[in-house]
Scaffold this motif. Structure first.
Motif, PDB file in Angstrom:
ATOM      1  N   ASN A  13       0.855  -1.183   0.000  1.00  0.00           N
ATOM      2  CA  ASN A  13       0.000   0.000   0.000  1.00  0.00           C
ATOM      3  C   ASN A  13       0.891   1.233   0.000  1.00  0.00           C
ATOM      4  O   ASN A  13       2.084   1.150   0.300  1.00  0.00           O
ATOM      5  N   ARG A  14       0.291   2.370  -0.328  1.00  0.00           N
ATOM      6  CA  ARG A  14       1.048   3.623  -0.326  1.00  0.00           C
ATOM      7  C   ARG A  14       0.199   4.737   0.269  1.00  0.00           C
ATOM      8  O   ARG A  14      -1.015   4.622   0.407  1.00  0.00           O
ATOM      9  N   HIS A  55       5.550   4.186   0.622  1.00  0.00           N
ATOM     10  CA  HIS A  55       4.829   2.913   0.493  1.00  0.00           C
ATOM     11  C   HIS A  55       5.606   1.768   1.129  1.00  0.00           C
ATOM     12  O   HIS A  55       6.743   1.946   1.558  1.00  0.00           O
TER      13      HIS A  55
END
Length: 184
Positions: A13-14, A55
């Motif tokens: 994820n970021r 991220h």
């Protein structure tokens, strides 16, 4: 996604709006400590990880019937609360829920560790992977990773894995192999 015991997943994820996830070295360290604590709690093996300023990537194995998503949810919720308090903001820090890709083919299985560990070079953070202390690359090539048995089983030895990573040149074939599994 249905998570299955004894299966492997690429979790990533970021941050939203090009924000940072990690503002200070202690933020990386805190994320790593939360990751280790929750991996034990939820019986998840962390095979490879890399934390980048905006991220993260995790390659994990689910060792129980408790879904990996519980591990990720607890990890990121606690981390976001701490960062929000630190930088005096409210709300989400991530672009929605973490993405999870089930390891479903041999090519992905073979290349995902390398992809994760090469992220600091890809993002021009270092020129030598050993210089990036926010991944477990060095532990993997030195055999100090608690899950280095995975590396040895797949690559034979930790030094063969190091050669596999270091000889990597971005090719069209490798890009196609990982295209459906990466954060871009």
């Amino acid at each position: 996604m249905i998570y299955i015991k004894d299966n492997y997943y690429h979790i990533y994820n970021r941050a939203i709006d090009n924000l940072l996830l990690f503002y200070q070295n202690k933020n990386y360290d805190y994320f790593k400590s939360l990751m280790e604590k929750n991996a034990k709690k939820y019986q998840v093996s962390i095979i490879a990880y890399c934390l980048i300023p905006n991220h993260y990537h995790l390659f994990v194995r689910q060792n129980s019937d408790v879904p990996v998503s519980r591990f990720v949810q607890t990890l990121t919720n606690v981390f976001v609360q701490a960062i929000n308090q630190q930088i005096k903001r409210k709300g989400t820090l991530f672009e929605g829920r973490a993405k999870a890709k089930h390891i479903d083919n041999d090519a992905y299985f073979l290349h995902i560790c390398r992809y994760i560990h090469l992220n600091p070079i890809k993002h021009n953070l270092v020129t030598n992977l050993k210089d990036w202390k926010y991944s477990n690359y060095e532990n993997c090539i030195d055999g100090k990773n608690s899950d280095s048995d995975f590396i040895k089983r797949i690559f034979g030895t930790c030094s063969m894995y190091r050669e596999f990573v270091e000889e990597y040149k971005s090719t069209i074939e490798d890009t196609k192999i990982l295209n459906d599994y990466v954060l871009e």
